[in-house]
Enzyme design. Sequence first.
Site, short mmCIF file in Angstrom:
data_model
loop_
_atom_site.label_atom_id
_atom_site.label_comp_id
_atom_site.label_asym_id
_atom_site.label_seq_id
_atom_site.Cartn_x
_atom_site.Cartn_y
_atom_site.Cartn_z
N CYS A 130 4.86 -4.65 -2.00
CA CYS A 130 4.57 -3.24 -1.48
C CYS A 130 3.29 -3.38 -0.64
CB CYS A 130 4.16 -2.44 -2.68
SG CYS A 130 4.20 -0.67 -2.16
N CYS A 172 -5.33 -7.54 -1.58
CA CYS A 172 -4.02 -6.80 -1.10
C CYS A 172 -3.38 -7.87 -0.15
CB CYS A 172 -3.88 -5.77 -0.26
SG CYS A 172 -4.92 -5.51 1.07
#
Length: 239
Positions: free
Chosen positions: A119, A229
């Site tokens: 994601c 991330c």
Amino acid sequence: MKMEKLKYLNKELQGKTIQDALAFVLENFEGKKVFSTSFGIEDQLLTHYVAPHFEKLSVFTLDTGRQFNETYEVFHKTQKKYPDLHIETFFPEEKDIMQYVAANGINGFYDSIEKRKSCCYMRKVKPLQRAIKGAGLWITGLRAEQSQNRESMEFLEWDEANQLVKYNPLLHYSLKQVEEEINEYKVPVNSLYKKGFLSIGCAPCTRALAEGEDFRAGRWWWENGKKECGLHIHQDKNY
């Protein structure tokens, strides 16, 4: 860029004020230069310092589509305070989101680290790659005390993954220093910050910190281990 030049430039930056250091770096790099902001407190302070150089660099932000409304509010306030500074927004590709949701559900990132990283990749990393394409210098708001894997960083580092130089002007700033200068210059701050959100990302993946928790504990709180991330993967230097 040759590592010898990076060594030289990093040495030259020692002891300079952030204003002088930023001007020095911008003068010593040719080509496209970019500054990325997530509207966190560090990036807000850097925006204040970058604003006078608006003609020498490009400024961008990544809108993942899952932002807090408070983030949009501080975005708007920042535009009003620094009207000459154009902030371009990069979004994820619609087809990527449709495919991800179809395969994993709207909140599939809670199911596994792999799905969460997937994601982050479609919502952050891929838009980032478009934003920094062709750039030779990327200015970021990273600070050494934010996480253990950032403690060994330099002001200027070669980013192998993105094939450019990353500049971290606030590297040795403490959070207290950041807060003091934010207050001194009356820079807009995300209203969530005073509610314990020291590191603000996507709304479903960010919570307020409890007293004594690590700076990054509020991000992807259901996971253990390193919490990145994919935007800033620190690699061991070979110089």
